[in-house]
Design an enzyme around this catalytic site. Sequence first.
Site, short mmCIF file in Angstrom:
data_model
loop_
_atom_site.label_atom_id
_atom_site.label_comp_id
_atom_site.label_asym_id
_atom_site.label_seq_id
_atom_site.Cartn_x
_atom_site.Cartn_y
_atom_site.Cartn_z
N ASP A 215 -2.76 10.24 41.33
CA ASP A 215 -1.73 10.14 42.40
C ASP A 215 -0.93 11.15 42.79
OD1 ASP A 215 -1.17 8.17 44.59
OD2 ASP A 215 0.93 8.46 42.92
N GLU A 265 -14.81 17.24 26.73
CA GLU A 265 -15.57 16.59 25.81
C GLU A 265 -16.26 15.55 26.38
OE1 GLU A 265 -10.94 16.59 23.60
OE2 GLU A 265 -12.34 14.83 24.45
#
Length: 556
Positions: A215, A265
């Site tokens: 956002d 990751e």
Amino acid sequence: MAETLKSPSTLSTSDANWWRQASVYQIYPRSFADSNGDGLGDLPGVTSRVPYLKALGIDAVWLSPFYPSALADGGYDVDDYRNVDPRLGTLDDFDEMAAALHAAGIRLIVDIVPNHSSNRHAWFQEALAAAKSSPARERYIFRDGLGPNGELPPSDWTAAFGGPGWTRVSDGQWYLHTFTPEQPDFNWDNPEVREDFLITLRFWADRGVDGFRVDVANLLVKDLSADLPSKAELAAMDRTSGTHPLMDRDEVHEIYAEWRKVFNEYTPPRFAVAEAWVETPERRAKYASSEGLGQAFSFDLLVADFDAGQFRQIITDNLEQVRLTGSTSTWVFSNHDVTRHATRYGLPPLNGRNVKQGVEWVKAGGPADKIDVDRGIRSAKAATMLMLALPGAAYLYQGEELGLHEVAAIPAEQRQDPSFFRGAEYDGLGRDGCRVPLPWEPDGTSFGFGTGGSHLPQPGWFAQYAVSVEEKDPASTLSFYRRALALRHEIQGPETLEWGDISDENVLHFVRPGNWHVVANFGTAPVALPKGEVLLASADVKNGTLPGEATAWIRS
């Protein structure tokens, strides 16, 4: 870090680029499906509708905020970033929803709101109880006021939804809020803030979330070190150099580089899409960097009229940015913040200010004599079909697949959007009209949304747009979307297109790999189609001729 999906899934863990040409369906959870009859949509409601989403043919769901919230701004005032609003369910409900989506072959994107928290967030409550210049206050943006006793705000800035941009607390200091007073801005110069959001990203990625919608991604970093400029001075400042005090600063990309390390990751790497209303395609491309979020919304088509020239220029410009950056385009016509495009296209064009036209119509109360409803849905289907054939990701908003129009006639006492109550010229009478709960059945207390009514009033005309009605009608908008989304998966190959040779200023013709011809007729006069098999058209093709305000896909 290992993949942690909660159930068997049809999803590939080796496809790191799934998002580049995905069809993504935005769910505003409080208005999608209500499982417990309290009038508010919830996560079990989403889970119950996974078969519907699978039948629709989408690749991913983007879930608007579902976190604990006082709903000062539709859930974008977040109390706790690592939990579920108890009115919407529990973390177990979230896991069940994610597992059901993954089992259906649908990825999950969640909304992250990093510019501000709720004023009920534990950190902000701690800041209010703490002394000036304390570590607790340094997580937010507190300033002393002006005037002999600090009784004036630090600047004359206004908030996005109207009213002042600063609110005073009991000890006399003021805090900054870009949006409502219930949404205090974080201080992103603070290492604690940066680290805590990395924890949040891992929290949701570990629960199987595939991506994040960020956002107001361009607003996080602010430079308030010098004397604060006035509102007029801010308005005159350059927004294209990365040095504006409040928005789109170059330093924000240092944050997203840290996020990228977290995303990488996982297998496959998580991705994010930035909501960044910035001034140029070049500035937007920085958010879509492979070293950053990976993708950024292009709202260019959203603000354009239904006009061939505007569409062609926008498509050309966006694909050029793809070529230069290696990212991918995004295309969108409707979302939870704007008047639905079926409504906008039923109104007279406004010289590239399509959204503004929708605002004016809503402010007038949605007069029926000012809109051509049939033309609106006809043009919306044509535009959407063109969009679905473009290279890049397509973002759809719940209800557009039903052909829903904006609900304008909502009584003042039932409205919820802060922009309405604070007098902002944000989007007509606020954004409630595109957030009205969906109709699933043609009757009942809330057209099948739930057994206890709906948190926003639904108009009677929703009955003809109900899912169960449209599912039975092969000529319905829902049936059209299902066919288009199924065929979209057959367009394979490079993320490129070549412009065709139809020489009509009201017609766009391009060719995708595999000899897919896309012809969009923005005019009213019929146009002859290229020879080949008509796979799908948004209006009836007769004798090889496409009518006005329609699009066709042809395979030669």
